[in-house]
Design a protein around this motif. Sequence first.
Motif, PDB file in Angstrom:
ATOM      1  N   THR A  42       0.832  -1.210   0.000  1.00 21.11           N
ATOM      2  CA  THR A  42       0.000   0.000   0.000  1.00 21.11           C
ATOM      3  C   THR A  42       0.861   1.252   0.000  1.00 21.11           C
ATOM      4  O   THR A  42       0.588   2.222  -0.726  1.00 21.11           O
ATOM      5  CB  THR A  42      -0.925   0.014   1.225  1.00 21.11           C
ATOM      6  OG1 THR A  42      -1.793  -1.118   1.178  1.00 21.11           O
ATOM      7  CG2 THR A  42      -1.754   1.290   1.264  1.00 21.11           C
ATOM      8  N   GLN A  43       1.920   1.251   0.797  1.00 22.41           N
ATOM      9  CA  GLN A  43       2.820   2.404   0.819  1.00 22.41           C
ATOM     10  C   GLN A  43       3.545   2.565  -0.513  1.00 22.41           C
ATOM     11  O   GLN A  43       3.791   3.681  -0.952  1.00 22.41           O
ATOM     12  CB  GLN A  43       3.829   2.250   1.962  1.00 22.41           C
ATOM     13  CG  GLN A  43       3.212   2.428   3.344  1.00 22.41           C
ATOM     14  CD  GLN A  43       4.193   2.129   4.456  1.00 22.41           C
ATOM     15  OE1 GLN A  43       4.815   1.055   4.477  1.00 22.41           O
ATOM     16  NE2 GLN A  43       4.336   3.067   5.378  1.00 22.41           N
ATOM     17  N   LEU A  44       3.887   1.457  -1.156  1.00 19.48           N
ATOM     18  CA  LEU A  44       4.499   1.538  -2.476  1.00 19.48           C
ATOM     19  C   LEU A  44       3.539   2.173  -3.469  1.00 19.48           C
ATOM     20  O   LEU A  44       3.943   2.963  -4.333  1.00 19.48           O
ATOM     21  CB  LEU A  44       4.910   0.144  -2.967  1.00 19.48           C
ATOM     22  CG  LEU A  44       5.481   0.075  -4.386  1.00 19.48           C
ATOM     23  CD1 LEU A  44       6.731   0.933  -4.521  1.00 19.48           C
ATOM     24  CD2 LEU A  44       5.777  -1.366  -4.775  1.00 19.48           C
ATOM     25  N   LYS A  45       2.248   1.878  -3.331  1.00 23.82           N
ATOM     26  CA  LYS A  45       1.253   2.468  -4.217  1.00 23.82           C
ATOM     27  C   LYS A  45       1.194   3.988  -4.028  1.00 23.82           C
ATOM     28  O   LYS A  45       1.025   4.751  -4.978  1.00 23.82           O
ATOM     29  CB  LYS A  45      -0.113   1.850  -3.949  1.00 23.82           C
ATOM     30  CG  LYS A  45      -1.157   2.163  -4.999  1.00 23.82           C
ATOM     31  CD  LYS A  45      -2.444   1.394  -4.752  1.00 23.82           C
ATOM     32  CE  LYS A  45      -2.252  -0.081  -5.016  1.00 23.82           C
ATOM     33  NZ  LYS A  45      -3.540  -0.831  -4.944  1.00 23.82           N
ATOM     34  N   PHE A  82      11.589   7.701  -4.834  1.00 22.05           N
ATOM     35  CA  PHE A  82      12.459   7.264  -3.746  1.00 22.05           C
ATOM     36  C   PHE A  82      12.346   8.159  -2.510  1.00 22.05           C
ATOM     37  O   PHE A  82      12.461   7.687  -1.384  1.00 22.05           O
ATOM     38  CB  PHE A  82      13.916   7.215  -4.213  1.00 22.05           C
ATOM     39  CG  PHE A  82      14.193   6.145  -5.229  1.00 22.05           C
ATOM     40  CD1 PHE A  82      13.497   4.950  -5.226  1.00 22.05           C
ATOM     41  CD2 PHE A  82      15.168   6.332  -6.201  1.00 22.05           C
ATOM     42  CE1 PHE A  82      13.757   3.963  -6.159  1.00 22.05           C
ATOM     43  CE2 PHE A  82      15.436   5.349  -7.142  1.00 22.05           C
ATOM     44  CZ  PHE A  82      14.732   4.161  -7.122  1.00 22.05           C
ATOM     45  N   LYS A  83      12.164   9.458  -2.726  1.00 26.43           N
ATOM     46  CA  LYS A  83      12.033  10.356  -1.584  1.00 26.43           C
ATOM     47  C   LYS A  83      10.831   9.964  -0.731  1.00 26.43           C
ATOM     48  O   LYS A  83      10.920   9.873   0.497  1.00 26.43           O
ATOM     49  CB  LYS A  83      11.897  11.804  -2.056  1.00 26.43           C
ATOM     50  CG  LYS A  83      13.133  12.384  -2.706  1.00 26.43           C
ATOM     51  CD  LYS A  83      12.886  13.827  -3.108  1.00 26.43           C
ATOM     52  CE  LYS A  83      14.098  14.446  -3.778  1.00 26.43           C
ATOM     53  NZ  LYS A  83      13.842  15.851  -4.205  1.00 26.43           N
ATOM     54  N   GLU A  84       9.698   9.746  -1.390  1.00 25.50           N
ATOM     55  CA  GLU A  84       8.499   9.359  -0.647  1.00 25.50           C
ATOM     56  C   GLU A  84       8.685   7.999   0.011  1.00 25.50           C
ATOM     57  O   GLU A  84       8.188   7.765   1.124  1.00 25.50           O
ATOM     58  CB  GLU A  84       7.285   9.336  -1.578  1.00 25.50           C
ATOM     59  CG  GLU A  84       5.966   9.030  -0.880  1.00 25.50           C
ATOM     60  CD  GLU A  84       5.580  10.074   0.166  1.00 25.50           C
ATOM     61  OE1 GLU A  84       4.840   9.711   1.116  1.00 25.50           O
ATOM     62  OE2 GLU A  84       5.993  11.246   0.044  1.00 25.50           O
ATOM     63  N   ALA A  85       9.393   7.099  -0.648  1.00 25.44           N
ATOM     64  CA  ALA A  85       9.651   5.784  -0.057  1.00 25.44           C
ATOM     65  C   ALA A  85      10.422   5.920   1.255  1.00 25.44           C
ATOM     66  O   ALA A  85      10.128   5.243   2.242  1.00 25.44           O
ATOM     67  CB  ALA A  85      10.417   4.905  -1.037  1.00 25.44           C
ATOM     68  N   ALA A  86      11.435   6.792   1.273  1.00 28.03           N
ATOM     69  CA  ALA A  86      12.213   7.009   2.497  1.00 28.03           C
ATOM     70  C   ALA A  86      11.343   7.594   3.599  1.00 28.03           C
ATOM     71  O   ALA A  86      11.471   7.226   4.771  1.00 28.03           O
ATOM     72  CB  ALA A  86      13.391   7.929   2.205  1.00 28.03           C
ATOM     73  N   LEU A  87      10.426   8.497   3.231  1.00 21.81           N
ATOM     74  CA  LEU A  87       9.516   9.071   4.221  1.00 21.81           C
ATOM     75  C   LEU A  87       8.554   8.023   4.747  1.00 21.81           C
ATOM     76  O   LEU A  87       8.313   7.926   5.959  1.00 21.81           O
ATOM     77  CB  LEU A  87       8.727  10.228   3.595  1.00 21.81           C
ATOM     78  CG  LEU A  87       9.529  11.449   3.136  1.00 21.81           C
ATOM     79  CD1 LEU A  87       8.601  12.468   2.482  1.00 21.81           C
ATOM     80  CD2 LEU A  87      10.264  12.084   4.308  1.00 21.81           C
TER      81      LEU A  87
END
Length: 248
Positions: A25-28, A96-101
């Motif tokens: 879900t976070q990946l989405k 990638f920025k959002e993934a780190a967050l």
Amino acid sequence: MGVIFSHIENLFPKSEWDVGYISATQLKICASLPIKSKAHLFGQDFTNSVHFSNLRNCIVLIRNNAIPGDYNFYEEAVAIMRKSDFKKWQMIYTNFKEAALQAGLGVRAKNSLIYSYRFGFDSKICVIGFDNEITDPPTDKKVNKKLWDTCTGCNDCMINCPAKAIHHEGDNSWLDGAACDDFIGAGDHPRIPSLKKYQEKGYTPMGSFGGLYKDGKIAPVSFCRECTSQPRCSKWNGKYPYPDMEKI
């Protein structure tokens, strides 16, 4: 069969890597956000598409790496995974920025970059997806660490940006990417390097990826790092060693 998070984490030396987790879900969420450009070398594309098949739970990797233009950590991450016993994984290209967050590995600073809790601004991010479920993911998202207060009361990066590309109003911060790119490409600052200055020294552009050649080799050149070099948030204490980075 599940994949235990701690087993993955132990593959990556803590002095060089910080490892986090995001769910499908976070990946989405990450995949729904825009990115600046597509320059990944390999991996499945999970970004800017309404069609998501086989969404994976992922690990997010932050690599301690301060060299602008050096993306060898992608291959380094792949090499580490290939030596492991894990199967059915692959590199994923997304925001990638959002993934780190989402993984709780850092915060977004006013200059739009991610400030890693472990490595500060001197780092880069990539994502690896797994077909199998990742079990026992970390629950501590690190968002309350005293290391960083999300820039409260500080405008140092905005004040010291030579391109005046960083803006802040109320609760909103944004970066004028065109102003930043123009300065990096054709800036004429007496101390801060630009692509123009490197070309004047005999470096040759290597296409859309922004790297430069010299003497038949890819040259590790440094670009403007003023926003990441301020005393409150960087080990460089406002004096980024541009000449030293060119020699690496």
